[in-house]
Design an enzyme around this catalytic site. Structure first.
Site, PDB file in Angstrom:
ATOM      1  N   VAL A  33       3.728   1.235   2.539  1.00 38.80           N
ATOM      2  CA  VAL A  33       3.524   0.212   3.562  1.00 38.80           C
ATOM      3  C   VAL A  33       3.972  -1.120   2.955  1.00 38.80           C
ATOM      4  O   VAL A  33       3.562  -1.474   1.847  1.00 38.80           O
ATOM      5  CB  VAL A  33       2.041   0.112   4.004  1.00 38.80           C
ATOM      6  CG1 VAL A  33       1.885  -0.932   5.096  1.00 38.80           C
ATOM      7  CG2 VAL A  33       1.542   1.466   4.492  1.00 38.80           C
TER       8      VAL A  33
ATOM      9  N   ASP B 117     -10.815   9.920  13.203  1.00 39.58           N
ATOM     10  CA  ASP B 117     -10.790   9.555  11.779  1.00 39.58           C
ATOM     11  C   ASP B 117     -11.308   8.128  11.606  1.00 39.58           C
ATOM     12  O   ASP B 117     -10.739   7.325  10.888  1.00 39.58           O
ATOM     13  CB  ASP B 117      -9.346   9.675  11.242  1.00 39.58           C
ATOM     14  CG  ASP B 117      -9.305   9.669   9.703  1.00 39.58           C
ATOM     15  OD1 ASP B 117     -10.378   9.754   9.081  1.00 39.58           O
ATOM     16  OD2 ASP B 117      -8.203   9.557   9.142  1.00 39.58           O
TER      17      ASP B 117
ATOM     18  N   ASP C 266      -4.726   3.309  12.298  1.00 43.19           N
ATOM     19  CA  ASP C 266      -4.501   4.715  11.939  1.00 43.19           C
ATOM     20  C   ASP C 266      -4.892   5.683  13.027  1.00 43.19           C
ATOM     21  O   ASP C 266      -5.929   6.320  12.983  1.00 43.19           O
ATOM     22  CB  ASP C 266      -5.204   5.075  10.626  1.00 43.19           C
ATOM     23  CG  ASP C 266      -4.316   4.710   9.461  1.00 43.19           C
ATOM     24  OD1 ASP C 266      -3.422   5.498   9.135  1.00 43.19           O
ATOM     25  OD2 ASP C 266      -4.465   3.597   8.926  1.00 43.19           O
TER      26      ASP C 266
ATOM     27  N   ARG D 160     -12.068   2.596   5.931  1.00 44.72           N
ATOM     28  CA  ARG D 160     -10.715   2.533   5.333  1.00 44.72           C
ATOM     29  C   ARG D 160      -9.644   2.418   6.413  1.00 44.72           C
ATOM     30  O   ARG D 160      -8.527   1.978   6.157  1.00 44.72           O
ATOM     31  CB  ARG D 160     -10.452   3.761   4.449  1.00 44.72           C
ATOM     32  CG  ARG D 160     -10.423   5.051   5.224  1.00 44.72           C
ATOM     33  CD  ARG D 160     -10.187   6.316   4.406  1.00 44.72           C
ATOM     34  NE  ARG D 160     -10.350   7.482   5.273  1.00 44.72           N
ATOM     35  CZ  ARG D 160     -11.515   8.064   5.525  1.00 44.72           C
ATOM     36  NH1 ARG D 160     -12.613   7.598   4.968  1.00 44.72           N
ATOM     37  NH2 ARG D 160     -11.592   9.100   6.344  1.00 44.72           N
ATOM     38  N   ASN D 161      -9.985   2.848   7.636  1.00 47.49           N
ATOM     39  CA  ASN D 161      -9.042   2.786   8.756  1.00 47.49           C
ATOM     40  C   ASN D 161      -9.307   1.611   9.692  1.00 47.49           C
ATOM     41  O   ASN D 161      -8.881   1.614  10.839  1.00 47.49           O
ATOM     42  CB  ASN D 161      -9.074   4.098   9.549  1.00 47.49           C
ATOM     43  CG  ASN D 161      -8.408   5.227   8.778  1.00 47.49           C
ATOM     44  OD1 ASN D 161      -7.555   4.973   7.928  1.00 47.49           O
ATOM     45  ND2 ASN D 161      -8.801   6.454   9.040  1.00 47.49           N
TER      46      ASN D 161
ATOM     47  N   GLY E 264       0.819  -1.215   0.000  1.00 46.38           N
ATOM     48  CA  GLY E 264       0.000   0.000   0.000  1.00 46.38           C
ATOM     49  C   GLY E 264       0.845   1.254   0.000  1.00 46.38           C
ATOM     50  O   GLY E 264       1.968   1.253   0.470  1.00 46.38           O
TER      51      GLY E 264
END
Length: 457
Positions: free
Chosen positions: A207, A310, A328, A314-315, A200
């Site tokens: 990553v 957040d 995250d 996606r996190n 990623g």
């Protein structure tokens, strides 16, 4: 004196080598991290080696508890960086003269460049560090990604400068993050890391998959000095967190920048997991299980008085055995005074946080409602076909998203609770968990007993 009442899950650092264990004992080296599994007898504990996965007995007097890093604004990866000071000021700071004493400053004459100031034979030499094409160089033979990388190199190699860098002159009020990480057991050894394929590209760097002492890991690499310093906040927060639904930090490595090493979550983020599999593969019970996983992770953050800020699918990352874990923590704050509106994810952020920068656990609950919508729509983008400006205006005017197709009515009513305009009227995460457990019981009665015990229904 060793602390004699460690609970299961406590992480410890070995104070010395234990290379010749008795049959039931665990072998380890000084600095290895071990997790307590259970009480033994007479000062012994059953423990698991964080790297090898081996289990056995350890003597509590041979280990110390792994400490969390204290949140300290003075912690710095670059304590030797003094910012914009003049040459004569640098000379004053490097007194009394000592060979190899050094600091780095911003160049006043050449904006954008730096100066490495080194004390040698009673004199101070100023080396201009040119910044070209995203690289730094003192001469035209050796190039560096950043200042951390450059200082690391010249601390081991003389290269084209007069002496090896021996002793940093710390800027007043700073502390070496490297030293603190090392003392608390969070600094890992670069020689034991094997980097694998890129899995990623984050906003701040790549990553990679990798192996650290036999364990599969994910490695977030941050090459920019300023960003590495900003990520120290995330790292500090992560050292405090131990929960089965939060991505676990293994430690950090300082080498050509910062590497944050975490457990590897092989199935990627939750959005992509749901989009690539869809309804035919992932059923309602699994969706509820993901919702519960995230809720339990957030309930733990809530208990620590931490705000994520957040929270979005996606996190959230999915492990090999399909456990969802929150990750995250870049925006996580202990309080909500600091804010940067430009970076806020509008579609997930509560109205009071967007408008008045009021962040709280209750603004995380709002985001959790949006995440629930993402889960039950199999990873669709929230507020489909609406611009960010429209989302802001309409939500403030009372608009709420419709339920995704086939979403259980009980789950949609939870979303609506999370989207109450008045923050205090939104449920706490522990209440949300109780309601989700009831939903799970309705959908799959046999699951009720498994909830909260780690059983995957």
């Amino acid at each position: 004196m060793a602390k004699m009442s460690w609970a299961a899950g406590t992480q410890c650092v070995a104070k010395a080598d234990h290379r010749k264990p008795k049959p039931e004992e665990l072998s380890y080296h000084k600095g290895d991290v071990l997790t307590i599994v259970d009480h033994g007898t007479k000062g012994y504990y059953k423990a698991r080696h964080n790297s090898t996965g081996g289990e056995g007995l350890i003597n509590s007097s041979n280990v110390r508890e792994r400490e969390a890093l204290r949140v300290d604004p003075g912690l710095s990866f670059m304590p030797w960086f003094h910012g914009k000071i003049s040459g004569p000021e640098a000379v004053c700071k490097l007194q009394p003269a000592e060979d190899g004493l050094f600091l780095v400053r911003e160049s006043i004459r050449h904006p954008g460049d730096y100066v490495l100031c080194v004390s040698v034979s009673g004199d101070v030499i100023h080396y201009r560090v040119r910044y070209r094409d995203n690289k730094l160089a003192i001469d035209n033979t050796q190039y560096f990604y950043n200042l951390i990388d450059m200082i690391e190199f010249y601390s081991k190699n003389k290269g084209s400068i007069a002496t090896i860098l021996l002793k940093p002159k710390q800027k007043h009020g700073t502390k070496s993050a490297e030293l603190e990480l090392s003392k608390t057991g969070w600094l890992l050894d670069i020689t034991k890391l094997k980097l694998g394929k890129n899995i990623g590209e984050g906003e701040f760097g790549a990553v990679h998959e990798g192996h650290y002492m036999g364990q599969r890991v994910a490695v977030k690499t941050i090459k920019c000095d300023v960003t590495a310093q900003a990520f120290l906040q995330e790292t500090t927060v992560m050292t405090k967190l131990q929960h089965k639904n939060l991505v676990r930090l293994l430690g950090v490595i300082l080498h050509k920048g910062l590497h944050i090493v975490t457990e590897l979550m092989t199935k990627g983020n939750l959005v992509n997991f749901l989009r690539t599999r869809g309804r035919s593969v992932v059923h309602s019970v699994q969706l509820l299980r993901f919702a519960l996983d995230v809720c339990e992770g957030m309930e733990y953050l809530e208990s620590k008085k931490l705000i994520h800020r957040d929270l979005a699918a996606r996190n959230v990352l999915v492990s090999d055995d399909s456990v969802a874990k929150v990750s995250d923590f870049g925006l996580t704050k202990v309080d909500s005074k600091e804010s940067d509106n430009a970076k806020l994810p509008v579609k997930w952020t509560a109205p009071e946080a967007l408008k008045k920068e009021k962040f709280s656990t209750k603004s995380d609950v709002w985001s959790y409602g949006v995440l629930l919508w993402e889960i039950f729509s199999y990873g669709r983008q929230p507020y489909p076909k609406m611009s960010l400006k429209e989302v802001k205006e309409k939500v403030e005017g009372g608009y709420r998203m419709q339920a995704p197709d086939d979403c259980p009515p009980g789950v949609y009513s939870l979303m609506r609770m999370c989207w109450e305009p008045e923050p205090r009227r939104r449920p706490a995460f522990h209440k949300l968990r109780e309601k989700l457990e009831r939903e799970m019981g309705k959908l799959s009665p046999g699951c009720r007993e498994g909830i909260g015990t780690g059983s995957r229904c």
